[in-house]
Design an enzyme around this catalytic site. Structure first.
Site, PDB file in Angstrom:
ATOM      1  N   ASN A 485       0.862  -1.179   0.000  1.00  0.00           N
ATOM      2  CA  ASN A 485       0.000   0.000   0.000  1.00  0.00           C
ATOM      3  C   ASN A 485       0.897   1.228   0.000  1.00  0.00           C
ATOM      4  OD1 ASN A 485      -1.700   2.124   0.529  1.00  0.00           O
ATOM      5  ND2 ASN A 485      -2.972   0.962   1.966  1.00  0.00           N
ATOM      6  N   ASP A 486       1.217   1.716  -1.183  1.00  0.00           N
ATOM      7  CA  ASP A 486       2.210   2.795  -1.191  1.00  0.00           C
ATOM      8  C   ASP A 486       1.636   4.136  -0.741  1.00  0.00           C
ATOM      9  OD1 ASP A 486       2.654   2.170  -4.723  1.00  0.00           O
ATOM     10  OD2 ASP A 486       0.938   3.046  -3.690  1.00  0.00           O
ATOM     11  N   CYS A 487       0.421   4.096  -0.252  1.00  0.00           N
ATOM     12  CA  CYS A 487      -0.152   5.309   0.338  1.00  0.00           C
ATOM     13  C   CYS A 487      -0.190   5.251   1.863  1.00  0.00           C
ATOM     14  CB  CYS A 487      -1.554   5.527  -0.206  1.00  0.00           C
ATOM     15  SG  CYS A 487      -1.532   5.796  -1.980  1.00  0.00           S
ATOM     16  N   GLN A 502       5.304  10.136  -2.294  1.00  0.00           N
ATOM     17  CA  GLN A 502       6.135   9.018  -2.740  1.00  0.00           C
ATOM     18  C   GLN A 502       7.617   9.381  -2.824  1.00  0.00           C
ATOM     19  OE1 GLN A 502       4.513   6.178  -2.887  1.00  0.00           O
ATOM     20  NE2 GLN A 502       2.647   7.333  -2.469  1.00  0.00           N
TER      21      GLN A 502
END
Ligand code: BGC
Length: 827
Positions: A485-487, A502
């Site tokens: 979950n790159d958030c 990011q």
């Protein structure tokens, strides 16, 4: 909400048939699956590129324009002053009939007006750097038709990013040449580029245009270009500004007569010493040769037949006959097709991915492999080596690389601590499919630096170790910038709206942020790594570089780390009714009943249940029950609950989305299959099936086209969740890990045909009411016809199995040459 339908499946032809051009959103398709690609919408919008949608964009496209999807390859027909397009746009002249058929790497758009039918078949022939457009004009009226036909394409000045911003340069660089019926785009060819593009047609032309403003008129639009409306080409020659390519052809058709015109939009690279044939005159030999390959209907039809055979062959590798047409059409056609597209594109170019934002993802492309490796294993092999070549010596990774250069970059951040595990995941899938252990013996560099080569096996080892070497205070994996979950940015603490979550500084120094998602992923891929080490000694005899490794000791060492991780999850990662999601920078719980918002998250439920952590103690079932209770809704499983209603700086981007969208409680389809596989681990076939069918496009297709909006024949990344303004609305279609995960789930865990080192492991998990079914599977050169019957209505368990009439111990069908009939009785 109306339930209007805009199209339907045609299973026999493997097509989706769109019958109304005004779909709720452009419904697109992909042409090409090797080097040359095109995106094409149901009204012929879109663009083409060679290998890399950022660095080699051939035709121009404007994202987020008004109206949307403006620009593409257009044919204008001027029939006595009535001007129309076969795909309705851009003129939007009402048509007498319209149909768009999206098939396997081809699209056919047919329109008719006032007795004339225009049908265009678009495809990229195999092994060809060009898009073919076969236009068939038919006069169905009783009178002679004299038509003025104009083609149209707008060139992009190669780099799609600078094309949209650097106008002080761009407006002066454009150069073209015109020779016979071919228009050449040669901007920047004079200096550092060895490539050009061309757009040609197989008949003599009566005129052309290459300067956009001359063709369109400064105050007109694509809908009413001056030249077309007046029926008079300008024969313009572009110098700078915006070069285009438009052919003008006068057509006369007798009543009943039909005629084909073959257009080719191609790309050519020349050797440095062969660039020019005279000062300023480009070497056109290859373009002319390519035109000659497709200069008749017969040749084009043969190339098209070849493409169709290619797909027949691919889609015959795994076919299911379950008696459920909605399931069969996704398994046999559309899911596999989408997997081909995600393999080719990663997350780079769609109608939601602009082609300049992202390239090939380390994490993404490894996952895409499980949906693709059975189709073309050799290409999967090459991809694994490419991905591994961008890794760092400590196992860390660039998050992406550009397909053209194959060099890793930090454009969308770095330091995602789940990344390394995915290399194990992808490689294991490849070896299980092919039995090709030699890939582990390949010498692969770090960060593409010559001289740093080690075996691919060593890359897997450093991947495994990267987790082991980055554990936090609870002996759980440190999250780094983020995990899958790159958030969920636990180390960003961003208050500055001008920085990206990011790429902003990742404040991991002193951080206690740990991830239960990585913990589960590590247990799954760690077990794979252990298994691999155990069986490798049987396979290394023929290898050059792997001989001296003590694999038994490595397996023991790895197993200890996996066991410790399982313990750490049970001790510090269980919240009572579900698995925690993470610990934050300060060591506070995330995804706990103690939290006010975001009490429970899907990712850790998915991965820890897939890993079977605490199965015996009932943790897996309790976690899955909590998912049903708190995360499941009508349209699928949402990512977290309750949704975040305010910004939490210690969590980052996830809390920046309004409730119900994207990573803040959207149905992030990618992770639903994790829970579904978890359900199969718990042997709950009915629950697995219920979750699966909620996000199966063919079920949505039936009556939710207007609500869902995006293409009903493929999965999208995100469907708005229960907290959203319009639950059920889809976004980000096509390029999503959902494709591979849906395939992996249905092919291996529901229908239960799993490639295994020794053969095919048969382990279905079905709803109790499932019918008997048959799967045919080509595997390592052999062919298996597998009949599964379920006389007692169980969900899981193989009671009896025979191969070619002979009983088999266990559930593995041994890999052996030839054709085999497998009978499986569940019970
Ligand atoms: C990205 C994935 C990421 C996912 C969840 C996708 O858009 O491509 O890499 O894991 O979003 O944040």
């Amino acid at each position: 909400m109306d339930n209007k339908r805009y199209g339907h499946f045609d299973d026999q032809h493997r097509e989706y048939v769109i019958t109304d051009p005004q779909t709720p959103w452009p419904w697109i398709n992909y042409l090409g699956n090797e080097d040359f690609f095109s995106l094409i919408s149901n009204t012929a919008g879109g663009y083409s590129f060679y290998k890399d949608a950022k660095f080699r964009r051939l035709t121009r496209y404007r994202y987020n324009g008004v109206p949307m999807d403006n620009g593409g390859r257009y044919f204008y027909i001027n029939d006595g002053g009535t001007v129309w397009n076969p795909g309705w746009k851009p003129c939007k002249t009402p048509l007498d009939s319209y149909e768009c058929r999206h098939g396997m790497n081809y699209t056919r758009i047919t329109g008719s007006k006032n007795g004339v039918e225009a049908s265009v078949l678009f495809f990229v022939p195999l092994h060809t750097w060009a898009e073919v457009q076969k236009l068939t004009l038919t006069n169905n009226s009783n009178e002679v038709k004299r038509l003025k036909l104009f083609s149209f394409a707008e060139w992009c000045l190669w780099n799609a990013a600078t094309d949209m911003e650097n106008f002080q340069r761009n407006f002066s660089t454009g150069e073209v040449e015109i020779e016979d019926s071919i228009i050449y785009h040669k901007t920047e060819y004079r200096e550092r580029r060895n490539h050009y593009a061309f757009y040609g047609v197989n008949v003599p032309i009566q005129g052309y245009d290459t300067d956009r403003e001359t063709f369109v008129g400064l105050y007109n639009e694509f809908a009413n270009p001056d030249a077309v409306i007046e029926g008079r080409p300008r024969n313009s020659h572009a110098h700078g500004w915006s070069p285009i390519a438009s052919h003008y052809i006068e057509v006369e058709l007798q009543p009943g007569e039909s005629r084909d015109y073959i257009f080719l939009l191609g790309y050519v690279e020349n050797k440095q010493e062969e660039k020019f044939i005279a000062p300023q005159v480009i070497n056109k030999t290859q373009a002319v040769a390519m035109m000659a390959r497709f200069d008749s209907s017969e040749k084009v039809d043969a190339a098209f037949a070849e493409l169709c055979d290619y797909w027949d062959n691919l889609l015959n590798i795994y076919t299911a006959n379950t008696g459920n047409e909605k399931l069969d059409r996704m398994v046999n056609v559309w899911n596999q097709y989408q997997c081909m597209v995600t393999f080719c594109m990663s997350r780079s170019a769609s109608f939601f991915e602009s082609g300049i934002g992202r390239g090939m993802g380390f994490r993404d492309s490894n996952q895409d492999l499980v949906g693709f490796v059975h189709l073309i294993p050799e290409r999967a092999r090459e991809r694994i080596i490419d991905i591994a070549s961008t890794q760092f010596p400590d196992g860390g990774c660039y998050h992406q690389y550009q397909p053209l250069t194959k060099r890793g970059n930090n454009d969308i951040g770095g330091g995602f601590n789940d990344d390394p595990c995915w290399l194990i995941f992808g490689t294991v899938a490849y070896i299980k499919e092919t039995g090709d252990f030699s890939i582990l013996d390949e010498m692969v560099p770090f960060d593409n630096q010559p001289g740093t080569e080690v075996t691919l096996f060593e890359h897997l080892r450093v991947s495994f170790n990267h987790v082991v070497n980055n554990l936090g205070p609870h002996s759980l994996p440190l999250i780094g910038r983020a995990d899958w979950n790159d958030c969920l940015n636990l180390n960003c603490f961003s208050w500055d709206p001008n920085e990206s979550f990011q790429t902003t500084e990742n404040k991991t120094e002193g951080s206690q942020a740990e991830s239960l998602m990585i913990a589960g992923l590590f247990v799954v891929t760690g077990k794979d790594y252990v298994e691999l080490c155990k069986i490798l000694p049987d396979h290394i005899k023929a290898m050059q570089n792997l001989k001296d490794i003590d694999f038994a000791a490595e397996a023991d060492r790895a197993q200890r780390h996996v066991d410790e991780m399982v313990d750490a999850v049970k001790t510090h990662g269980w919240d009572g009714e579900w698995y925690l999601r993470a610990y934050d920078f300060y060591g506070n719980k995330i995804g706990s009943d103690e939290c006010e918002e975001g009490k429970i998250f899907i990712e850790s439920q998915g991965w820890c249940t897939m890993a079977g952590i605490g199965l015996e103690e009932g943790l897996v079932e309790r976690s899955l029950d909590s998912v049903k209770e708190r995360l499941e809704c009508e349209h699928g499983i949402v990512l977290n609950n309750p949704a975040f209603t305010t910004y939490h700086v210690e969590m980052g981007e996830i809390s920046s989305y309004p409730e119900g969208y994207k990573e803040n409680a959207g149905i992030f389809c990618h992770n639903n299959p994790w829970v579904i596989i978890g359900e199969t681990v718990a042997a709950r076939g009915d629950d697995a099936w219920n979750h699966y069918k909620k996000i199966l496009p063919s079920y949505v297709e039936e009556d939710r086209q207007t609500l869902h909006k995006v293409e009903p024949y493929v999965n999208c990344q995100m469907v708005a969740g229960k907290d959203a303004y319009r639950p059920g609305e889809g976004k980000n279609s096509w390029l999503t890990g959902t494709a591979a995960w849906m395939w992996y789930t249905v092919s291996e865990f529901i229908l239960g045909i799993k490639p295994h080192y020794d053969g095919l492991l048969i382990d279905p998990c079905l709803p109790k009411t499932a019918h008997d079914y048959t799967v045919t599977r080509r595997f390592r050169g052999a062919e298996y016809e597998i009949h599964v019957s379920n006389p007692n209505g169980v969900s899981k368990g193989v009671a009896k199995m025979t191969v070619d009439g002979m009983p088999v111990e266990g559930a593995v069908v041994p890999a052996q040459p030839g054709k085999h009939i497998v009978e499986v009785v569940m019970g």
